[in-house]
Design a protein around this motif. Structure first.
Motif, PDB file in Angstrom:
ATOM      1  N   LEU A   1       0.822  -1.395   0.271  1.00 20.70           N
ATOM      2  CA  LEU A   1      -0.029  -0.129  -0.545  1.00 20.70           C
ATOM      3  C   LEU A   1       1.323   1.381  -0.275  1.00 20.70           C
ATOM      4  N   LEU A   2       2.319   1.548   0.824  1.00 21.28           N
ATOM      5  CA  LEU A   2       2.786   2.687   1.151  1.00 21.28           C
ATOM      6  C   LEU A   2       3.599   2.334  -0.005  1.00 21.28           C
ATOM      7  N   ASP A   3       3.977   1.562  -1.304  1.00 24.80           N
ATOM      8  CA  ASP A   3       4.531   1.852  -2.608  1.00 24.80           C
ATOM      9  C   ASP A   3       3.903   2.234  -3.054  1.00 24.80           C
ATOM     10  N   GLU A   4       2.329   2.174  -3.150  1.00 25.84           N
ATOM     11  CA  GLU A   4       1.173   2.615  -4.395  1.00 25.84           C
ATOM     12  C   GLU A   4       1.310   4.130  -4.232  1.00 25.84           C
ATOM     13  N   ILE A   5       1.143   4.414  -2.704  1.00 25.92           N
ATOM     14  CA  ILE A   5       0.658   5.451  -2.424  1.00 25.92           C
ATOM     15  C   ILE A   5       1.735   6.608  -3.232  1.00 25.92           C
ATOM     16  N   ARG A   6       2.929   6.273  -3.032  1.00 27.69           N
ATOM     17  CA  ARG A   6       4.466   6.845  -2.780  1.00 27.69           C
ATOM     18  C   ARG A   6       4.172   7.397  -4.442  1.00 27.69           C
ATOM     19  N   ASP A   7       4.726   5.987  -4.617  1.00 28.89           N
ATOM     20  CA  ASP A   7       4.727   5.416  -6.531  1.00 28.89           C
ATOM     21  C   ASP A   7       4.061   6.787  -7.393  1.00 28.89           C
ATOM     22  N   ARG A   8       2.763   6.701  -6.687  1.00 22.49           N
ATOM     23  CA  ARG A   8       1.528   6.472  -7.738  1.00 22.49           C
ATOM     24  C   ARG A   8       0.320   7.269  -7.685  1.00 22.49           C
ATOM     25  N   SER A   9       0.846   7.820  -6.129  1.00 18.53           N
ATOM     26  CA  SER A   9       0.548   9.380  -6.347  1.00 18.53           C
ATOM     27  C   SER A   9      -1.269   9.396  -5.909  1.00 18.53           C
ATOM     28  N   VAL A  10      -1.363   7.974  -5.023  1.00 14.45           N
ATOM     29  CA  VAL A  10      -2.735   7.346  -4.437  1.00 14.45           C
ATOM     30  C   VAL A  10      -3.402   8.009  -3.510  1.00 14.45           C
ATOM     31  N   ARG A  11      -4.288   8.606  -3.805  1.00 17.14           N
ATOM     32  CA  ARG A  11      -4.865  10.129  -2.670  1.00 17.14           C
ATOM     33  C   ARG A  11      -5.775   9.063  -1.779  1.00 17.14           C
ATOM     34  N   ASN A  12      -6.526   8.110  -2.490  1.00 17.17           N
ATOM     35  CA  ASN A  12      -7.960   7.451  -1.797  1.00 17.17           C
ATOM     36  C   ASN A  12      -7.269   5.358  -1.238  1.00 17.17           C
ATOM     37  N   ALA A  13      -6.971   5.646  -0.335  1.00 18.32           N
ATOM     38  CA  ALA A  13      -6.942   3.708  -0.639  1.00 18.32           C
ATOM     39  C   ALA A  13      -8.250   3.141   0.607  1.00 18.32           C
ATOM     40  N   ILE A  14      -8.603   2.053   0.034  1.00 14.96           N
ATOM     41  CA  ILE A  14      -9.956   1.936   0.896  1.00 14.96           C
ATOM     42  C   ILE A  14      -9.944   0.162   1.312  1.00 14.96           C
ATOM     43  N   LEU A  15      -9.585   0.423   2.348  1.00 13.79           N
ATOM     44  CA  LEU A  15     -10.162  -1.644   2.803  1.00 13.79           C
ATOM     45  C   LEU A  15     -10.804  -1.988   3.274  1.00 13.79           C
ATOM     46  N   ASP A  16     -11.001  -2.639   2.225  1.00  9.34           N
ATOM     47  CA  ASP A  16     -12.391  -3.712   2.637  1.00  9.34           C
ATOM     48  C   ASP A  16     -12.031  -4.868   3.557  1.00  9.34           C
ATOM     49  N   LEU A  17     -12.871  -4.667   4.546  1.00 12.13           N
ATOM     50  CA  LEU A  17     -12.634  -5.385   5.740  1.00 12.13           C
ATOM     51  C   LEU A  17     -14.309  -6.768   5.284  1.00 12.13           C
ATOM     52  N   THR A  18     -14.441  -6.675   4.193  1.00 13.05           N
ATOM     53  CA  THR A  18     -16.055  -7.265   4.394  1.00 13.05           C
ATOM     54  C   THR A  18     -16.345  -9.003   4.256  1.00 13.05           C
ATOM     55  N   GLY A  19     -14.957  -9.703   3.584  1.00 15.52           N
ATOM     56  CA  GLY A  19     -14.228 -11.292   3.764  1.00 15.52           C
ATOM     57  C   GLY A  19     -14.177 -11.118   4.890  1.00 15.52           C
ATOM     58  N   VAL A  20     -13.930 -10.010   6.187  1.00 15.62           N
ATOM     59  CA  VAL A  20     -13.676 -10.587   7.832  1.00 15.62           C
ATOM     60  C   VAL A  20     -14.431 -11.489   8.642  1.00 15.62           C
ATOM     61  N   ALA A  21     -14.779 -11.734   9.058  1.00 16.10           N
ATOM     62  CA  ALA A  21     -15.634 -12.150  10.380  1.00 16.10           C
ATOM     63  C   ALA A  21     -15.193 -11.190  11.425  1.00 16.10           C
ATOM     64  N   ASP A  22     -14.320 -11.886  11.313  1.00 14.97           N
ATOM     65  CA  ASP A  22     -13.885 -11.473  13.335  1.00 14.97           C
ATOM     66  C   ASP A  22     -12.462 -11.064  13.233  1.00 14.97           C
ATOM     67  N   ILE A  23     -12.122 -10.464  14.067  1.00 19.03           N
ATOM     68  CA  ILE A  23     -10.303  -9.898  14.157  1.00 19.03           C
ATOM     69  C   ILE A  23     -10.219 -10.165  15.373  1.00 19.03           C
ATOM     70  N   ASP A  24      -9.154 -10.414  16.429  1.00 20.07           N
ATOM     71  CA  ASP A  24      -8.966 -10.347  17.252  1.00 20.07           C
ATOM     72  C   ASP A  24      -7.991  -9.063  17.991  1.00 20.07           C
ATOM     73  N   ALA A  25      -6.957  -8.220  19.004  1.00 23.48           N
ATOM     74  CA  ALA A  25      -7.047  -7.240  19.616  1.00 23.48           C
ATOM     75  C   ALA A  25      -5.228  -6.856  18.362  1.00 23.48           C
ATOM     76  N   GLU A  26      -4.917  -7.924  18.272  1.00 26.70           N
ATOM     77  CA  GLU A  26      -3.655  -8.384  17.361  1.00 26.70           C
ATOM     78  C   GLU A  26      -3.479  -7.742  16.073  1.00 26.70           C
ATOM     79  N   THR A  27      -4.633  -8.806  15.352  1.00 32.34           N
ATOM     80  CA  THR A  27      -5.212  -7.980  14.161  1.00 32.34           C
ATOM     81  C   THR A  27      -5.662  -6.864  13.978  1.00 32.34           C
ATOM     82  N   ALA A  28      -6.001  -6.296  14.586  1.00 27.53           N
ATOM     83  CA  ALA A  28      -6.889  -4.823  14.635  1.00 27.53           C
ATOM     84  C   ALA A  28      -5.477  -3.476  14.954  1.00 27.53           C
TER      85      ALA A  28
END
Length: 235
Positions: free
Chosen positions: A149-176
């Protein structure tokens, strides 16, 4: 006993004859009165007796030497067979080591490929990327995701990043915590990060962490996030 016609003890040439030849001939004079008879000088009898003992000893030593030579030859052959077995074992070890290293390298490459596939970064526009997450996000996967993600932001001037958690049913504190680190790093590079598809279980875990929820842009779907991106360009 009768004397030899030409006794070795009386021949003038015996003085210059080789010692071994002289003694061998003398030891063979078994019927000569000068050697074996009662009138034979004691010194001659002793000399002949000792020479015969020496011959027997030499024959015994010769037999022992031949036996030792055979044993040495056997040991040399055994040593050669041993060295051959050692060489084969070393070759087998080297081959096994190379094969194991190749398998480890192959497994490492497969693992890297799986990590890359498990953390895709999709371009949805000139300056918009989406990161669809499915399954568990551990530290290794989070590091790969953050790096891409950081490579995309730096190299391609990305202004918006969408983090889609639709496939994540549950997370623990470490993952969060991993996800929040990704969001923070992206914002430091000037990109706005939106979280979509968050389920209730995920929201409860995030709320339990020590962070400011007002800094998190949460939307229902990726489509809503794209509309937000378009509207922000029109301002």
């Amino acid at each position: 006993m009768s004397r030899c016609a030409s006794c070795v003890l009386e021949r003038p040439e015996s003085m210059t004859a080789p010692v071994e030849a002289f003694l061998d001939e003398l030891a063979g004079c078994e019927a000569c009165p000068l050697v074996e008879g009662p009138d034979a000088p004691a010194a001659v009898r002793l000399l002949v007796h000792k020479h015969r003992e020496a011959l027997r000893l030499i024959r015994r030593l010769g037999s022992d030497a031949r036996k030792l030579r055979r044993e040495v030859d056997d040991l040399a052959q055994e040593a050669e067979r041993y060295e051959d077995r050692v060489a084969k074992l070393e070759s087998l070890h080297q081959t096994s080591t190379r094969e194991l290293e190749a398998q480890i390298e192959h497994s490492r490459a497969q693992e890297e490929a799986m990590r890359a596939m498990s953390a895709p970064v999709l371009r949805l526009g000139r300056d918009v990327v989406a990161l669809p997450l499915i399954g568990k996000v551990d530290r290794a996967r989070a590091d790969v995701l953050m790096g891409k993600l950081l490579d995309e932001i730096r190299d391609r001037s990305v202004r918006n990043a969408i983090l889609d958690l639709t496939g994540v049913a549950d997370i623990d504190a470490e993952t969060a915590d991993h996800l929040l680190r990704i969001l923070a790093a992206a914002r430091l590079l000037g990109a706005e990060v939106m979280v979509t598809g968050m389920r209730g279980e995920v929201a409860r875990t995030l709320v339990g962490l020590d962070f400011d929820p007002t800094r998190l842009v949460a939307l229902g779907t990726v489509e809503e996030a794209l509309r937000r991106c378009r509207s922000s360009r029109g301002r």
